[in-house]
Motif scaffolding. Sequence first.
Motif, PDB file in Angstrom:
ATOM      1  N   GLU A 174      17.872  26.434  68.420  1.00 34.81           N
ATOM      2  CA  GLU A 174      18.266  25.090  68.835  1.00 34.81           C
ATOM      3  C   GLU A 174      19.213  24.440  67.837  1.00 34.81           C
ATOM      4  N   GLY A 175      19.125  24.818  66.559  1.00 36.06           N
ATOM      5  CA  GLY A 175      19.981  24.222  65.541  1.00 36.06           C
ATOM      6  C   GLY A 175      21.454  24.481  65.756  1.00 36.06           C
ATOM      7  N   HIS A 176      21.804  25.467  66.586  1.00 35.50           N
ATOM      8  CA  HIS A 176      23.214  25.757  66.851  1.00 35.50           C
ATOM      9  C   HIS A 176      23.712  25.095  68.136  1.00 35.50           C
ATOM     10  N   GLN A 177      22.881  24.241  68.733  1.00 29.65           N
ATOM     11  CA  GLN A 177      23.318  23.396  69.838  1.00 29.65           C
ATOM     12  C   GLN A 177      23.642  22.011  69.261  1.00 29.65           C
ATOM     13  N   ILE A 178      24.910  21.625  69.298  1.00 24.83           N
ATOM     14  CA  ILE A 178      25.345  20.358  68.700  1.00 24.83           C
ATOM     15  C   ILE A 178      25.087  19.247  69.703  1.00 24.83           C
ATOM     16  N   VAL A 221      36.001  -0.248  68.817  1.00 26.52           N
ATOM     17  CA  VAL A 221      35.183   0.855  68.306  1.00 26.52           C
ATOM     18  C   VAL A 221      35.889   1.484  67.109  1.00 26.52           C
ATOM     19  N   ARG A 222      35.196   1.604  65.985  1.00 25.44           N
ATOM     20  CA  ARG A 222      35.768   2.182  64.774  1.00 25.44           C
ATOM     21  C   ARG A 222      35.633   3.703  64.822  1.00 25.44           C
ATOM     22  N   ILE A 223      36.771   4.391  64.669  1.00 23.44           N
ATOM     23  CA  ILE A 223      36.813   5.839  64.819  1.00 23.44           C
ATOM     24  C   ILE A 223      36.448   6.567  63.523  1.00 23.44           C
ATOM     25  N   ARG A 224      36.855   6.015  62.383  1.00 26.03           N
ATOM     26  CA  ARG A 224      36.641   6.719  61.107  1.00 26.03           C
ATOM     27  C   ARG A 224      35.175   7.063  60.861  1.00 26.03           C
ATOM     28  N   PRO A 225      34.225   6.132  61.070  1.00 28.79           N
ATOM     29  CA  PRO A 225      32.817   6.515  60.863  1.00 28.79           C
ATOM     30  C   PRO A 225      32.368   7.650  61.789  1.00 28.79           C
ATOM     31  N   VAL A 226      32.912   7.684  63.006  1.00 30.66           N
ATOM     32  CA  VAL A 226      32.554   8.746  63.947  1.00 30.66           C
ATOM     33  C   VAL A 226      33.086  10.086  63.447  1.00 30.66           C
ATOM     34  N   ILE A 227      34.315  10.086  62.920  1.00 31.28           N
ATOM     35  CA  ILE A 227      34.885  11.321  62.381  1.00 31.28           C
ATOM     36  C   ILE A 227      34.042  11.830  61.216  1.00 31.28           C
ATOM     37  N   ARG A 228      33.609  10.917  60.343  1.00 32.88           N
ATOM     38  CA  ARG A 228      32.767  11.326  59.206  1.00 32.88           C
ATOM     39  C   ARG A 228      31.452  11.924  59.698  1.00 32.88           C
ATOM     40  N   LEU A 230      30.900  13.420  62.562  1.00 31.75           N
ATOM     41  CA  LEU A 230      31.176  14.718  63.174  1.00 31.75           C
ATOM     42  C   LEU A 230      31.347  15.795  62.113  1.00 31.75           C
ATOM     43  N   LEU A 231      32.152  15.508  61.086  1.00 30.39           N
ATOM     44  CA  LEU A 231      32.431  16.519  60.066  1.00 30.39           C
ATOM     45  C   LEU A 231      31.244  16.774  59.147  1.00 30.39           C
ATOM     46  N   SER A 232      30.255  15.898  59.186  1.00 31.55           N
ATOM     47  CA  SER A 232      29.049  16.143  58.390  1.00 31.55           C
ATOM     48  C   SER A 232      28.112  17.143  59.064  1.00 31.55           C
ATOM     49  N   HIS A 233      28.359  17.422  60.356  1.00 28.87           N
ATOM     50  CA  HIS A 233      27.531  18.398  61.061  1.00 28.87           C
ATOM     51  C   HIS A 233      28.028  19.801  60.726  1.00 28.87           C
ATOM     52  N   PRO A 234      27.143  20.726  60.378  1.00 28.11           N
ATOM     53  CA  PRO A 234      27.580  22.075  59.972  1.00 28.11           C
ATOM     54  C   PRO A 234      28.256  22.862  61.078  1.00 28.11           C
ATOM     55  N   GLY A 235      28.070  22.457  62.340  1.00 28.96           N
ATOM     56  CA  GLY A 235      28.653  23.202  63.448  1.00 28.96           C
ATOM     57  C   GLY A 235      30.033  22.744  63.870  1.00 28.96           C
ATOM     58  N   VAL A 236      30.498  21.610  63.331  1.00 30.95           N
ATOM     59  CA  VAL A 236      31.808  21.086  63.739  1.00 30.95           C
ATOM     60  C   VAL A 236      32.904  21.725  62.899  1.00 30.95           C
ATOM     61  N   MET A 246      52.585  11.924  66.044  1.00 31.24           N
ATOM     62  CA  MET A 246      51.881  12.784  65.110  1.00 31.24           C
ATOM     63  C   MET A 246      50.515  13.205  65.656  1.00 31.24           C
ATOM     64  N   ILE A 247      50.139  14.438  65.377  1.00 31.38           N
ATOM     65  CA  ILE A 247      48.804  14.944  65.663  1.00 31.38           C
ATOM     66  C   ILE A 247      48.087  15.107  64.328  1.00 31.38           C
ATOM     67  N   THR A 248      46.919  14.500  64.197  1.00 32.09           N
ATOM     68  CA  THR A 248      46.143  14.588  62.961  1.00 32.09           C
ATOM     69  C   THR A 248      44.957  15.520  63.163  1.00 32.09           C
ATOM     70  N   VAL A 249      44.812  16.485  62.253  1.00 31.05           N
ATOM     71  CA  VAL A 249      43.724  17.459  62.321  1.00 31.05           C
ATOM     72  C   VAL A 249      42.898  17.337  61.046  1.00 31.05           C
ATOM     73  N   ARG A 250      41.588  17.162  61.196  1.00 31.64           N
ATOM     74  CA  ARG A 250      40.696  17.050  60.046  1.00 31.64           C
ATOM     75  C   ARG A 250      39.647  18.158  60.076  1.00 31.64           C
ATOM     76  N   SER A 251      39.324  18.657  58.902  1.00 30.54           N
ATOM     77  CA  SER A 251      38.217  19.593  58.729  1.00 30.54           C
ATOM     78  C   SER A 251      37.609  19.299  57.364  1.00 30.54           C
ATOM     79  N   ARG A 252      36.638  20.109  56.954  1.00 32.84           N
ATOM     80  CA  ARG A 252      36.063  19.914  55.623  1.00 32.84           C
ATOM     81  C   ARG A 252      37.065  20.231  54.523  1.00 32.84           C
ATOM     82  N   LYS A 253      38.159  20.906  54.870  1.00 30.73           N
ATOM     83  CA  LYS A 253      39.184  21.254  53.884  1.00 30.73           C
ATOM     84  C   LYS A 253      40.175  20.123  53.639  1.00 30.73           C
ATOM     85  N   GLY A 254      40.161  19.102  54.492  1.00 29.93           N
ATOM     86  CA  GLY A 254      41.079  17.984  54.298  1.00 29.93           C
ATOM     87  C   GLY A 254      41.757  17.578  55.590  1.00 29.93           C
TER      88      GLY A 254
END
Length: 393
Positions: A174-178, A221-228, A230-236, A246-254
Amino acid sequence: MWKQGPSTTLQWVLEDLNQKHLSPRVSTIHETLKRAGLRSGSINLLVHRGFVTHRAPLLERTLKGPDLLALGPILSEPGVGTFFSANAFRDPDTWQIARRWLHRNPPPDFLIAYLSDLDKKVHKEGPGHRRHLLEIDRRLSDLLSSFGCWERALDRYIFILMGDSGHVPVKEDEGHQIRLEEILEGFRLLPPGSRLQPDEYDFVVAPNEQLAILYPIRSSVRIRPVIRRLLSHPGVDLVVHRDGEMITVRSRKGILRFRKGGPWTDPYGTSWTFSGNPGVLDLQVDPAKKRVGFRAYPDAFRQLLGAAGAQRSPCLLVTARTGYEFRYGTSPGHPGGGSHGSLKRREMLVPLIAGGTAVRPAHRRIVDLKAWILTLLEEKKKPGKRPGPGAKN
């Protein structure tokens, strides 16, 4: 389908998808061939926009498509009797229709057919499933043999067999179901099947296996807290959104930002401008030649530009890491099976086998196949000339 209502779902899928959401600025292969005086057909593909009007008695409406159009029990040849068949929309029905149409007079100049059963089986059993490939092989052999011999079939038609997407395995636990309800706890989310009331909800959530799209309803609706979150979940894996051109792409790498046009050229001859951390999309960068290449995410710039650029309103596109998939409400999951929808190589790279031609596409991308097929048709029309019979790519 049942939460939205069958009638509403069919309206979206059969009419709105083709006539409203599919851009009028592009021409489908069926429209292009019709303008050239050629006949085309489509079997069980949801995207089938064309110029010919077809009556769908089951729905009491008409649909626009190619010269020949079959959609399971919704639309078929008069008198054939596939309505409510157990094989409707399944491979046996698709093979039977394809065989009839390829032997009809006049035959179609181009025919595309969707074999959906393998996808269902791999979703259930995982990417290791192979048994149904033997069934496809047997059916294809029967189809080729129906012309008397395979050589005669390849002299009459060019046959192209290809996948549309790869699968990645999903872990069973179940832990791999986001669960998006948990990540978005505290926000008001539109329940599946409900009508949108902008003042009552913060987000519309659209999960689709390895991809999820979050549509903010209120501008406050504030988007930045939602992005944080999402990226705090190990499956995202990636979080993507559009900001003007511009297209902005975020990951744990930056963070990586890019747009079309600029000093950098990719392997397909398209130019780009980008800034930030190339590692976000595992880019291969050659500053001296101003070349940018793709590794873990094939053709990532074009893929993400298309996905984000197709959205009519601001949204977040979120992809999952291998082994995970997104869930919301009663959306289906595939624990222990297979899933797809992200940009990873295993999903993007698919097999293609062609018989009856030695001409290759310009690039190994599905987006280049339309131009390739049109080239093959032009070659076949030339007197005394056809693309290398029997050759395989």
